[in-house]
Write a protein that holds these residues in place. Structure first.
Motif, PDB file in Angstrom:
ATOM      1  N   LEU A 138    -105.091  47.391 -61.510  1.00 51.29           N
ATOM      2  CA  LEU A 138    -105.759  46.641 -60.841  1.00 51.29           C
ATOM      3  C   LEU A 138    -105.036  45.619 -59.821  1.00 51.29           C
ATOM      4  O   LEU A 138    -105.524  45.569 -58.742  1.00 51.29           O
ATOM      5  CB  LEU A 138    -106.588  45.797 -61.883  1.00 51.29           C
ATOM      6  CG  LEU A 138    -107.136  46.591 -62.852  1.00 51.29           C
ATOM      7  CD1 LEU A 138    -107.927  45.760 -63.823  1.00 51.29           C
ATOM      8  CD2 LEU A 138    -108.411  47.131 -61.830  1.00 51.29           C
ATOM      9  N   LEU A 139    -103.850  44.963 -60.055  1.00 54.16           N
ATOM     10  CA  LEU A 139    -103.123  44.198 -59.269  1.00 54.16           C
ATOM     11  C   LEU A 139    -102.547  44.990 -58.275  1.00 54.16           C
ATOM     12  O   LEU A 139    -102.529  44.368 -56.927  1.00 54.16           O
ATOM     13  CB  LEU A 139    -102.156  43.359 -60.084  1.00 54.16           C
ATOM     14  CG  LEU A 139    -102.638  42.164 -61.089  1.00 54.16           C
ATOM     15  CD1 LEU A 139    -101.538  41.789 -61.946  1.00 54.16           C
ATOM     16  CD2 LEU A 139    -103.522  41.308 -60.357  1.00 54.16           C
ATOM     17  N   ASP A 140    -102.002  46.142 -58.273  1.00 57.08           N
ATOM     18  CA  ASP A 140    -101.435  46.731 -57.377  1.00 57.08           C
ATOM     19  C   ASP A 140    -102.442  47.111 -56.232  1.00 57.08           C
ATOM     20  O   ASP A 140    -102.158  47.205 -55.177  1.00 57.08           O
ATOM     21  CB  ASP A 140    -100.662  48.168 -58.017  1.00 57.08           C
ATOM     22  CG  ASP A 140     -99.594  47.760 -58.833  1.00 57.08           C
ATOM     23  OD1 ASP A 140     -99.174  46.850 -58.765  1.00 57.08           O
ATOM     24  OD2 ASP A 140     -99.107  48.562 -59.569  1.00 57.08           O
ATOM     25  N   VAL A 141    -103.659  47.680 -56.663  1.00 56.76           N
ATOM     26  CA  VAL A 141    -104.726  48.023 -55.703  1.00 56.76           C
ATOM     27  C   VAL A 141    -105.132  46.779 -54.852  1.00 56.76           C
ATOM     28  O   VAL A 141    -105.147  46.827 -53.688  1.00 56.76           O
ATOM     29  CB  VAL A 141    -105.797  48.797 -56.502  1.00 56.76           C
ATOM     30  CG1 VAL A 141    -107.013  48.848 -55.591  1.00 56.76           C
ATOM     31  CG2 VAL A 141    -105.564  49.842 -57.062  1.00 56.76           C
ATOM     32  N   HIS A 142    -105.336  45.702 -55.377  1.00 54.29           N
ATOM     33  CA  HIS A 142    -105.594  44.386 -54.888  1.00 54.29           C
ATOM     34  C   HIS A 142    -104.713  44.103 -53.692  1.00 54.29           C
ATOM     35  O   HIS A 142    -104.914  43.805 -52.778  1.00 54.29           O
ATOM     36  CB  HIS A 142    -105.719  43.441 -55.875  1.00 54.29           C
ATOM     37  CG  HIS A 142    -106.397  42.174 -55.310  1.00 54.29           C
ATOM     38  ND1 HIS A 142    -107.575  41.809 -55.128  1.00 54.29           N
ATOM     39  CD2 HIS A 142    -105.322  40.902 -55.098  1.00 54.29           C
ATOM     40  CE1 HIS A 142    -107.516  40.812 -54.414  1.00 54.29           C
ATOM     41  NE2 HIS A 142    -106.491  39.911 -54.549  1.00 54.29           N
ATOM     42  N   PHE A 143    -103.378  44.144 -54.250  1.00 52.14           N
ATOM     43  CA  PHE A 143    -102.268  43.832 -53.393  1.00 52.14           C
ATOM     44  C   PHE A 143    -102.292  44.795 -52.154  1.00 52.14           C
ATOM     45  O   PHE A 143    -101.921  44.460 -50.813  1.00 52.14           O
ATOM     46  CB  PHE A 143    -100.936  43.436 -54.004  1.00 52.14           C
ATOM     47  CG  PHE A 143    -101.062  42.364 -54.820  1.00 52.14           C
ATOM     48  CD1 PHE A 143    -101.417  41.072 -54.318  1.00 52.14           C
ATOM     49  CD2 PHE A 143    -100.502  42.370 -56.071  1.00 52.14           C
ATOM     50  CE1 PHE A 143    -101.312  39.928 -55.156  1.00 52.14           C
ATOM     51  CE2 PHE A 143    -100.460  41.261 -56.923  1.00 52.14           C
ATOM     52  CZ  PHE A 143    -100.973  40.093 -56.531  1.00 52.14           C
ATOM     53  N   ALA A 144    -102.521  46.099 -52.441  1.00 51.71           N
ATOM     54  CA  ALA A 144    -102.364  46.944 -51.289  1.00 51.71           C
ATOM     55  C   ALA A 144    -103.437  46.918 -50.213  1.00 51.71           C
ATOM     56  O   ALA A 144    -103.452  47.053 -49.229  1.00 51.71           O
ATOM     57  CB  ALA A 144    -102.219  48.347 -52.007  1.00 51.71           C
ATOM     58  N   ALA A 145    -104.602  46.737 -50.896  1.00 54.12           N
ATOM     59  CA  ALA A 145    -105.841  46.532 -50.415  1.00 54.12           C
ATOM     60  C   ALA A 145    -105.810  45.407 -48.991  1.00 54.12           C
ATOM     61  O   ALA A 145    -106.009  45.468 -47.967  1.00 54.12           O
ATOM     62  CB  ALA A 145    -107.213  46.063 -50.923  1.00 54.12           C
ATOM     63  N   PHE A 146    -105.001  44.052 -49.448  1.00 53.53           N
ATOM     64  CA  PHE A 146    -104.785  43.241 -48.381  1.00 53.53           C
ATOM     65  C   PHE A 146    -103.727  43.544 -47.386  1.00 53.53           C
ATOM     66  O   PHE A 146    -103.628  42.764 -46.454  1.00 53.53           O
ATOM     67  CB  PHE A 146    -104.348  41.581 -49.285  1.00 53.53           C
ATOM     68  CG  PHE A 146    -105.690  41.134 -49.735  1.00 53.53           C
ATOM     69  CD1 PHE A 146    -106.514  40.317 -49.064  1.00 53.53           C
ATOM     70  CD2 PHE A 146    -106.226  41.283 -51.048  1.00 53.53           C
ATOM     71  CE1 PHE A 146    -107.615  39.801 -49.377  1.00 53.53           C
ATOM     72  CE2 PHE A 146    -107.073  40.710 -51.517  1.00 53.53           C
ATOM     73  CZ  PHE A 146    -108.128  39.942 -50.706  1.00 53.53           C
ATOM     74  N   LYS A 147    -102.709  44.351 -47.891  1.00 52.81           N
ATOM     75  CA  LYS A 147    -101.981  44.640 -46.654  1.00 52.81           C
ATOM     76  C   LYS A 147    -102.332  45.723 -45.943  1.00 52.81           C
ATOM     77  O   LYS A 147    -101.994  45.670 -44.808  1.00 52.81           O
ATOM     78  CB  LYS A 147    -100.519  45.221 -47.485  1.00 52.81           C
ATOM     79  CG  LYS A 147     -99.613  44.501 -48.206  1.00 52.81           C
ATOM     80  CD  LYS A 147     -98.402  45.156 -48.755  1.00 52.81           C
ATOM     81  CE  LYS A 147     -98.474  46.619 -48.827  1.00 52.81           C
ATOM     82  NZ  LYS A 147     -97.259  47.119 -49.679  1.00 52.81           N
ATOM     83  N   SER A 148    -103.409  46.354 -46.272  1.00 49.36           N
ATOM     84  CA  SER A 148    -103.781  47.513 -45.590  1.00 49.36           C
ATOM     85  C   SER A 148    -104.703  46.982 -44.560  1.00 49.36           C
ATOM     86  O   SER A 148    -105.344  46.097 -44.804  1.00 49.36           O
ATOM     87  CB  SER A 148    -104.592  48.604 -46.656  1.00 49.36           C
ATOM     88  OG  SER A 148    -105.156  49.747 -45.825  1.00 49.36           O
ATOM     89  N   PRO A 149    -104.386  47.400 -42.961  1.00 44.26           N
ATOM     90  CA  PRO A 149    -105.750  47.110 -42.283  1.00 44.26           C
ATOM     91  C   PRO A 149    -106.949  47.564 -42.410  1.00 44.26           C
ATOM     92  O   PRO A 149    -107.076  48.731 -43.026  1.00 44.26           O
ATOM     93  CB  PRO A 149    -104.952  47.655 -40.762  1.00 44.26           C
ATOM     94  CG  PRO A 149    -104.138  48.860 -41.444  1.00 44.26           C
ATOM     95  CD  PRO A 149    -103.648  48.302 -42.893  1.00 44.26           C
ATOM     96  N   ALA A 150    -107.816  46.812 -41.991  1.00 40.95           N
ATOM     97  CA  ALA A 150    -109.182  46.892 -42.141  1.00 40.95           C
ATOM     98  C   ALA A 150    -109.547  48.182 -41.343  1.00 40.95           C
ATOM     99  O   ALA A 150    -109.069  48.367 -40.218  1.00 40.95           O
ATOM    100  CB  ALA A 150    -110.133  45.848 -41.682  1.00 40.95           C
ATOM    101  N   PRO A 151    -110.266  49.476 -41.805  1.00 39.59           N
ATOM    102  CA  PRO A 151    -110.534  50.235 -41.056  1.00 39.59           C
ATOM    103  C   PRO A 151    -111.342  49.933 -39.994  1.00 39.59           C
ATOM    104  O   PRO A 151    -112.407  48.916 -40.007  1.00 39.59           O
ATOM    105  CB  PRO A 151    -111.257  51.337 -41.835  1.00 39.59           C
ATOM    106  CG  PRO A 151    -111.563  50.414 -43.229  1.00 39.59           C
ATOM    107  CD  PRO A 151    -110.906  49.225 -43.277  1.00 39.59           C
ATOM    108  N   ALA A 152    -111.121  50.482 -38.633  1.00 48.15           N
ATOM    109  CA  ALA A 152    -111.748  50.187 -37.383  1.00 48.15           C
ATOM    110  C   ALA A 152    -113.225  50.860 -37.553  1.00 48.15           C
ATOM    111  O   ALA A 152    -113.424  52.002 -38.056  1.00 48.15           O
ATOM    112  CB  ALA A 152    -111.054  50.779 -36.253  1.00 48.15           C
TER     113      ALA A 152
END
Length: 174
Positions: A138-152
């Protein structure tokens, strides 16, 4: 995490108090220590349980909206296992509530109550262990989501084609 400390403590105890084949040297002491482990694990999970559904839903949403390059192939399986474990834990919790309610009328002895609680905790061990070992996803997904750029956005909607909102609330009509 508290659950990781509980697991490490149990592993250490189990290693010292069993023979090479995994059989306890003293079954009664080993059994009581196992009961303690189960109680501690339930207590450690309780603060997480209250928001577990929200955490899973958030992780699933974040997962669906991340760039493919930021995804870990284990996450779908881990989120699925956490969901199944939570379903089972909630079922056990509901069963326990019914058992306690029935106990109001049958008046079990203290020993019967403790045995029933220990049985419920033992039945939950596998699911609690799943949360202790896989919950980090759950934490791994959360941290990756904040690193990942928002889709255009692929297309910007034309504002003139947007439906008009009619105020139905008296306070909004002015």
């Amino acid at each position: 995490m508290q659950s990781e400390m509980i697991l490490a403590s149990w592993d250490s105890y189990s290693e010292k108090h069993t023979d090479a084949d995994g059989w306890p040297h003293d079954e009664e002491s080993y059994g009581w220590r196992k009961v303690q482990r189960d109680v501690q694990t339930w207590r450690a999970f309780e603060p997480v349980r209250r928001s577990a559904r929200d955490l899973l839903a958030t992780a699933a949403f974040q997962f669906r909206h991340m760039a493919a390059s930021d995804l870990d192939s284990r996450w779908p399986w881990q989120l699925s296992e956490l969901t199944k474990a939570l379903d089972r834990l909630e079922a056990l919790r509901d069963e326990w509530a019914k058992t306690r309610e029935a106990g109001r009328f049958s008046r079990p002895t203290r020993e019967q109550f403790i045995d029933a609680l220990a049985e419920r905790n033992a039945e939950a061990w596998s699911e609690l262990d799943t949360w202790a070992t896989q919950g980090r996803a759950l934490l791994d997904v959360h941290f990756a989501a904040f690193k990942s750029p928002a889709p255009a956005p692929t297309k910007v909607p034309d504002p003139s084609l947007m439906p008009t909102v009619t105020a139905t609330c008296p306070a909004m009509r002015r």
